[in-house]
Design a protein around this motif. Sequence first.
Motif, PDB file in Angstrom:
ATOM      1  N   PHE A 225      31.681  37.979  24.060  1.00 52.60           N
ATOM      2  CA  PHE A 225      32.698  37.828  25.104  1.00 52.60           C
ATOM      3  C   PHE A 225      32.677  38.995  26.081  1.00 52.60           C
ATOM      4  CE2 PHE A 225      34.339  35.062  21.698  1.00 52.60           C
ATOM      5  CZ  PHE A 225      34.387  33.888  22.426  1.00 52.60           C
ATOM      6  N   MET A 226      32.297  40.174  25.610  1.00 55.66           N
ATOM      7  CA  MET A 226      32.111  41.300  26.539  1.00 55.66           C
ATOM      8  C   MET A 226      30.967  40.998  27.508  1.00 55.66           C
ATOM      9  SD  MET A 226      32.472  44.575  23.958  1.00 55.66           S
ATOM     10  CE  MET A 226      31.768  45.735  25.128  1.00 55.66           C
ATOM     11  N   ALA A 227      29.851  40.510  26.957  1.00 54.46           N
ATOM     12  CA  ALA A 227      28.687  40.198  27.799  1.00 54.46           C
ATOM     13  C   ALA A 227      29.037  39.138  28.835  1.00 54.46           C
ATOM     14  CB  ALA A 227      27.532  39.721  26.917  1.00 54.46           C
ATOM     15  N   LEU A 228      29.750  38.101  28.407  1.00 50.31           N
ATOM     16  CA  LEU A 228      30.143  37.038  29.337  1.00 50.31           C
ATOM     17  C   LEU A 228      31.055  37.574  30.431  1.00 50.31           C
ATOM     18  CD1 LEU A 228      30.825  34.110  26.828  1.00 50.31           C
ATOM     19  CD2 LEU A 228      28.930  34.288  28.443  1.00 50.31           C
ATOM     20  N   SER A 229      32.012  38.401  30.039  1.00 50.24           N
ATOM     21  CA  SER A 229      32.967  38.949  31.008  1.00 50.24           C
ATOM     22  C   SER A 229      32.273  39.875  32.006  1.00 50.24           C
ATOM     23  CB  SER A 229      34.076  39.694  30.270  1.00 50.24           C
ATOM     24  OG  SER A 229      35.011  40.223  31.183  1.00 50.24           O
ATOM     25  N   PHE A 230      31.401  40.760  31.506  1.00 44.64           N
ATOM     26  CA  PHE A 230      30.687  41.685  32.385  1.00 44.64           C
ATOM     27  C   PHE A 230      29.838  40.919  33.397  1.00 44.64           C
ATOM     28  CE2 PHE A 230      30.467  45.657  29.391  1.00 44.64           C
ATOM     29  CZ  PHE A 230      31.847  45.556  29.200  1.00 44.64           C
ATOM     30  N   ALA A 231      29.099  39.938  32.890  1.00 48.36           N
ATOM     31  CA  ALA A 231      28.210  39.170  33.775  1.00 48.36           C
ATOM     32  C   ALA A 231      29.015  38.365  34.785  1.00 48.36           C
ATOM     33  CB  ALA A 231      27.336  38.242  32.933  1.00 48.36           C
ATOM     34  N   ARG A 232      30.102  37.750  34.320  1.00 47.04           N
ATOM     35  CA  ARG A 232      30.950  36.964  35.238  1.00 47.04           C
ATOM     36  C   ARG A 232      31.489  37.844  36.366  1.00 47.04           C
ATOM     37  NH1 ARG A 232      36.241  35.057  34.138  1.00 47.04           N
ATOM     38  NH2 ARG A 232      36.571  37.206  33.428  1.00 47.04           N
ATOM     39  N   ASP A 233      31.953  39.057  36.029  1.00 45.44           N
ATOM     40  CA  ASP A 233      32.476  39.968  37.064  1.00 45.44           C
ATOM     41  C   ASP A 233      31.423  40.300  38.107  1.00 45.44           C
ATOM     42  OD1 ASP A 233      35.030  40.127  36.032  1.00 45.44           O
ATOM     43  OD2 ASP A 233      34.595  41.853  34.762  1.00 45.44           O
ATOM     44  N   GLU A 234      30.200  40.566  37.650  1.00 45.69           N
ATOM     45  CA  GLU A 234      29.136  40.944  38.590  1.00 45.69           C
ATOM     46  C   GLU A 234      28.735  39.774  39.481  1.00 45.69           C
ATOM     47  OE1 GLU A 234      28.209  44.002  39.156  1.00 45.69           O
ATOM     48  OE2 GLU A 234      29.659  44.554  37.624  1.00 45.69           O
ATOM     49  N   ILE A 235      28.710  38.581  38.922  1.00 49.19           N
ATOM     50  CA  ILE A 235      28.354  37.390  39.714  1.00 49.19           C
ATOM     51  C   ILE A 235      29.412  37.119  40.767  1.00 49.19           C
ATOM     52  CG2 ILE A 235      28.059  34.884  39.589  1.00 49.19           C
ATOM     53  CD1 ILE A 235      26.805  35.386  36.765  1.00 49.19           C
ATOM     54  N   ILE A 236      30.685  37.198  40.364  1.00 47.24           N
ATOM     55  CA  ILE A 236      31.777  36.958  41.317  1.00 47.24           C
ATOM     56  C   ILE A 236      31.783  38.037  42.402  1.00 47.24           C
ATOM     57  CG2 ILE A 236      34.294  36.949  41.541  1.00 47.24           C
ATOM     58  CD1 ILE A 236      34.451  35.481  38.890  1.00 47.24           C
ATOM     59  N   TRP A 237      31.536  39.284  42.011  1.00 45.65           N
ATOM     60  CA  TRP A 237      31.472  40.380  42.996  1.00 45.65           C
ATOM     61  C   TRP A 237      30.397  40.079  44.040  1.00 45.65           C
ATOM     62  CZ3 TRP A 237      28.195  43.697  45.335  1.00 45.65           C
ATOM     63  CH2 TRP A 237      28.743  44.805  45.982  1.00 45.65           C
ATOM     64  N   LEU A 238      29.212  39.677  43.583  1.00 46.77           N
ATOM     65  CA  LEU A 238      28.117  39.376  44.508  1.00 46.77           C
ATOM     66  C   LEU A 238      28.468  38.203  45.411  1.00 46.77           C
ATOM     67  CD1 LEU A 238      25.135  39.785  45.382  1.00 46.77           C
ATOM     68  CD2 LEU A 238      24.523  38.097  43.655  1.00 46.77           C
ATOM     69  N   LEU A 239      29.019  37.159  44.834  1.00 51.03           N
ATOM     70  CA  LEU A 239      29.363  35.961  45.604  1.00 51.03           C
ATOM     71  C   LEU A 239      30.365  36.296  46.701  1.00 51.03           C
ATOM     72  CD1 LEU A 239      28.850  32.884  45.636  1.00 51.03           C
ATOM     73  CD2 LEU A 239      30.843  32.624  44.170  1.00 51.03           C
ATOM     74  N   ARG A 240      31.380  37.077  46.343  1.00 48.52           N
ATOM     75  CA  ARG A 240      32.432  37.432  47.305  1.00 48.52           C
ATOM     76  C   ARG A 240      31.904  38.350  48.406  1.00 48.52           C
ATOM     77  NH1 ARG A 240      35.735  39.266  43.766  1.00 48.52           N
ATOM     78  NH2 ARG A 240      35.446  41.506  44.044  1.00 48.52           N
ATOM     79  N   HIS A 241      31.130  39.345  48.032  1.00 54.63           N
ATOM     80  CA  HIS A 241      30.659  40.317  49.022  1.00 54.63           C
ATOM     81  C   HIS A 241      29.524  39.778  49.878  1.00 54.63           C
ATOM     82  CE1 HIS A 241      33.121  43.047  46.648  1.00 54.63           C
ATOM     83  NE2 HIS A 241      33.021  43.925  47.630  1.00 54.63           N
ATOM     84  N   ALA A 242      28.699  38.904  49.320  1.00 46.07           N
ATOM     85  CA  ALA A 242      27.617  38.310  50.114  1.00 46.07           C
ATOM     86  C   ALA A 242      28.178  37.432  51.220  1.00 46.07           C
ATOM     87  CB  ALA A 242      26.705  37.478  49.211  1.00 46.07           C
ATOM     88  N   ASP A 243      29.363  36.880  50.980  1.00 45.86           N
ATOM     89  CA  ASP A 243      30.006  36.036  51.990  1.00 45.86           C
ATOM     90  C   ASP A 243      30.847  36.852  52.975  1.00 45.86           C
ATOM     91  OD1 ASP A 243      30.206  33.224  52.698  1.00 45.86           O
ATOM     92  OD2 ASP A 243      32.353  33.425  52.310  1.00 45.86           O
ATOM     93  N   ASN A 244      31.044  38.140  52.671  1.00 45.76           N
ATOM     94  CA  ASN A 244      31.871  39.008  53.529  1.00 45.76           C
ATOM     95  C   ASN A 244      31.186  40.369  53.700  1.00 45.76           C
ATOM     96  OD1 ASN A 244      34.679  37.480  53.774  1.00 45.76           O
ATOM     97  ND2 ASN A 244      33.972  37.257  51.659  1.00 45.76           N
ATOM     98  N   ILE A 245      29.935  40.337  54.173  1.00 46.03           N
ATOM     99  CA  ILE A 245      29.147  41.562  54.305  1.00 46.03           C
ATOM    100  C   ILE A 245      29.698  42.421  55.441  1.00 46.03           C
ATOM    101  CG2 ILE A 245      26.856  42.504  54.813  1.00 46.03           C
ATOM    102  CD1 ILE A 245      25.688  39.949  53.573  1.00 46.03           C
ATOM    103  N   GLN A 246      29.889  43.717  55.171  1.00 40.29           N
ATOM    104  CA  GLN A 246      30.428  44.628  56.175  1.00 40.29           C
ATOM    105  C   GLN A 246      29.427  45.718  56.567  1.00 40.29           C
ATOM    106  OE1 GLN A 246      34.331  46.180  55.341  1.00 40.29           O
ATOM    107  NE2 GLN A 246      35.015  44.287  54.372  1.00 40.29           N
ATOM    108  N   LYS A 247      28.169  45.567  56.148  1.00 39.36           N
ATOM    109  CA  LYS A 247      27.142  46.563  56.513  1.00 39.36           C
ATOM    110  C   LYS A 247      25.901  45.836  57.020  1.00 39.36           C
ATOM    111  CE  LYS A 247      24.815  48.487  53.144  1.00 39.36           C
ATOM    112  NZ  LYS A 247      24.426  49.259  51.956  1.00 39.36           N
ATOM    113  N   LYS A 248      25.080  46.565  57.769  1.00 40.98           N
ATOM    114  CA  LYS A 248      23.926  45.948  58.401  1.00 40.98           C
ATOM    115  C   LYS A 248      22.875  45.524  57.379  1.00 40.98           C
ATOM    116  CE  LYS A 248      24.521  48.441  62.766  1.00 40.98           C
ATOM    117  NZ  LYS A 248      23.934  49.418  63.725  1.00 40.98           N
ATOM    118  N   SER A 249      22.589  46.376  56.414  1.00 42.21           N
ATOM    119  CA  SER A 249      21.576  46.052  55.410  1.00 42.21           C
ATOM    120  C   SER A 249      22.163  45.073  54.385  1.00 42.21           C
ATOM    121  CB  SER A 249      21.124  47.325  54.697  1.00 42.21           C
ATOM    122  OG  SER A 249      20.234  47.007  53.648  1.00 42.21           O
ATOM    123  N   THR A 250      21.466  43.963  54.186  1.00 44.49           N
ATOM    124  CA  THR A 250      21.973  42.911  53.272  1.00 44.49           C
ATOM    125  C   THR A 250      21.165  42.814  51.988  1.00 44.49           C
ATOM    126  OG1 THR A 250      20.587  41.240  54.352  1.00 44.49           O
ATOM    127  CG2 THR A 250      22.810  41.556  55.242  1.00 44.49           C
TER     128      THR A 250
END
Length: 1107
Positions: free
Chosen positions: A376-401
């Motif tokens: 459950f730790m592994a699932l939670s850690f991975a889920r957080d990182e995936i959601i972080w990427l999904l959210r930030h990739a859709d709201n990029i605030q820097k030139k380098s992507t």
Amino acid sequence: MSATLSRGSLQPGQQKLAEKLTILNDRGIGMLTRIYNIKKACGDPKAKPSYLIDKNLESAVKFIVRKFPAVETRNNNQQLAQLQKEKSEILKNLALYYFTFVDVMEFKDHVCELLNTIDACQVFFDITVNFDLTKNYLDLVVTYTNLMMLLSRIEERKAIIGLYNYAHEMTHGSSDREYPRLGQMIVDYENPLKKMMEEFVPHGKSLSDALLSLQMVYPRRNLSADQWRNAQLLSLISAPSTMLNPAQSDTMPCEYLSLDTMEKWIVFGFILCHGVLNSDQSALSLWKLALQSSTCLCLFRDEVFHIHKAAEDLFINIRGYNKRVNDIKECKEQALSHAGLMHRERRKFLRSALKELATVLSDQPGLLGPKALFVFMALSFARDEIIWLLRHADNIQKKSTDDFIDKHIAELIFYMEELRAHVRKYGPVMQRYYVQYLSGFDAVVLNELVQNLSVCPEDESIIMSSFVNTMTSLSVKQGIQPNTAYTSVSKASLGIADHRELGKMMNTIIFHTKMVDSLVEMLVETSDLSIFCFYSRAFEKMFQQCLELPSQSRHSISFPLLCTHFMSCTHELCPEERHHIGDRSLSLCNMFLDEMAKQARNLITDICTEQCTLSDQLLPKHCAKTISQAVNKKSKKQTGKKGEPEREKPGVESMRKNRLLVTNLDKLHTALSELCFSINYVPNMVIWEHTFTPREYLTSHLEIRFTKSIVGMTMYNQATQEIAKPSELLTSVRAYMTVLQSIENYVQIDITRVFNNVLLQQTQHLDSHGEPTITSLYTNWYLETLLRQVSNGHIAYFPAMKAFVNLPTENELTFNAEEYSDISEMRSLSELLGPYGMKFLSESLMWHISSQVAELKKLVVDNVEVLTQMRTSFDKPEQMAALFKKLSCGVLKRMTIIGVILSFRSLAQEALRDVSSLFNLPSAVLFSGLKLVAMNVYELSSAAGLPCEIDPALVVALSSQKSENISPEEEYKIACLLMVFVAVSMPTLASNVMSQYSPAIEGHCNNIHCLAKAVNQIAAALFTIHKGSIEDRLKEFLALASSSLLKIGQETDKITTRNRESVYLLLDMIVQESPFLTMDLLESCFPYVLLRNAYHAVYKQSVSSST
């Protein structure tokens, strides 16, 4: 919910704080769902309420929004006139929107009431001690904040509420009773965070205490990948000696607590109680660490909150907060420059860690018991990182992507799904383990803790004893969920703040009970990725990237599997979105599986193309050059020019100088095996009560492509009438089928079913899509191209070769007839078309024969009187000669065409018999009974390629010609006269230059030798139809024909008799071909000595002409 009790009469034990927090949190999610849907509807021109875009109501809407929340209906009749007309419809259609806003207001009231109660009770919050209470409290604060922020983002909220209230005023004469408070709330929360900062001043102590308890949890979770790697996080094999030891922690629930959730608590929490940032350094450290990790947070689904800008705008107007503003700016720069890299490295680490974990657990599923916490730790850690990427990739605030594009994200999702599958599959193993753990260990430890309590009131003692007893006698079907809320209030007799060990033990017990009765809920809590439903474009882009990268295609099944998560984001307070989300999950899953199958199909097609090319190199036509080179080497012929380079022999491609050489075929096979692993990963998946079977998608696409490929490999060109040789097509089809059969090594599909479906359709005139098949293409080509050229005199049938052969003509044909009609080609054709296809070919041939017979009957009708007289005057030479001159010509040409078609059919039937493995009965057994059985047995025999005395296909074709205006007796007479017509016309063949018999081909170049087959088959069919005696009519034909041919023996004109001997031989051919005539009968009509002399003459003539 009752009104708030006064501080003096407040009884903390009766407030049911835990229950209220649970209910309000659930209701808050429901309200967020409804407000979110209203926002999306108002943002979509198609879904927006029509009254907001109605031109007639535009002025009224502007007036209402300008005056909001005031209501003025008396002095503005002109602007509100249109509103008056549509008031009932507005009340009806905007009620759902309006009362949703009212529900938000009521939810706000309940939250404020509960927060006041919690403050009054001086509840102790510590995430490490009373986890559930603290978590629910912080969740409620954040949910409430997010709801009010999302509400403020609905631009049309004033227009909707105002329109409804004005319509209510016009209908009922007064405003809605909730409107004054609702309108004021909308105005107050124009800037929600600013308003809530004021609102939370009284709650600052409780909120800051809860947040500060994270200082032992959040920094420990928010570590870099290198620190995780050094600690060998999530590794089961780093310490083999402790592999079977249970995974333990003082803060069990905190280990799998979502990092994303904690960051929302910290950011929103410290904005609301910002004063503590100036007074407590640990609070400031938490705040800065959270600001450095992300640039935006999730409000709800795909609605995000840009942290730094919002916090800066709030703090910049507060006196003495310059340092905090500078901190925010520094944290923003830190987040922009380092957060992306940090999270990318975390994902990289988690890919390898989850792969190791999933591999070990698949081999030793029993470890799911002691190491469930790791899962459950592994699932939670991975889920957080995936959601972080999904959210930030859709709201990029820097030139380098680069940091926001992860082509390996599918691999991480795949290992998550693998762990989820292990938990679902081996859930009973985990349950049995933790039932024993609770009764054998937890109950003992809890009992000791309770016994060692210095102060334990009677009520609490009874409750604790009940816990111990229940755990001791626990079974898999039972479960307990301890509630420590009461012990968290300041005046509790047994204060949890003074007994932290007890609190931590209770947290551990709660986790263990969840392993017994809440595994599904735990999976949703730690690994739900339903948020992808609201990032469709990013979701599809990730999928395409996964398919494009061969090393990742094996993980592409993770995208359809994610669609199974979508329904978990629905809420009972918003049932109307279930269909929308369900349909989206179905369409996305269908699209993903379809694309995967297409990709696999394309790879298989490319492999088939390569294999067909290799098979083509083995065709006999390519060996001529090799033989020629060998002969030249043997004879040592020297040429003036340099010799041509030796042609590479087939098989050279398999010779490798070293293992590093990778051919295109190797790459295709590797890519296919990777993708097929994904397709074969799960037998089926259930989404919204729909079952998807990935393998069936591949099967369907293979059927469609195989069908198109078979037809395409015929290379039929209608303009030039070119088509592939049947043998070459058969070679290509076999190569194609060999590749398809090898697919069973990768995927558990029934490829035989594909062959049956496709190849059986190819034996019909049209396939299931109404497209032409190889049966129709080859039937059309043989009839319209090959046999038409035979009729035109460019091709002849050579019985000795059993093939049609091109004749030397001025205009050379574009194809060699022998290469399409010899024994091997006809066998290949029979194998391709099968009995059904050959039956269709026969029926098409018979249709052409029936049209020729129809024309012949017309000729007979035109000459019926002359033929009737000739039938009875064959022993009167002068009268016959006079009558013959009155006949019109053309009968023999049409009979020859019929004979040619029947000869071709005979070749096809013989080839079908050779390749048919279903009818291996001894032919003597079958033939012995054929004369005694009905026509349906003839049809069965004919379908297997066996020869029949009477051709059933020809009988059926000629039967359909019966005319309604002619009596059966007249039809029979025409049939008899047709045979007379053919018999008396045979002498005319002797004058034709092309009628010379060639012993080499055992026939005539003008195909008149085919008359033998035509006469016998037509006679047998016609007199079967008219129920006459076939034998008698053929005897009559033989008598007339022999009489007519004997007359030309007396002719002296050399031109008329130039090929007399060649024509004599036709009588022998007719008898030899017929099952009804005998040589004795021929001897009685035509002296055998004439036949012997005729054979001698034609053979002598052929020898002299060849020299």
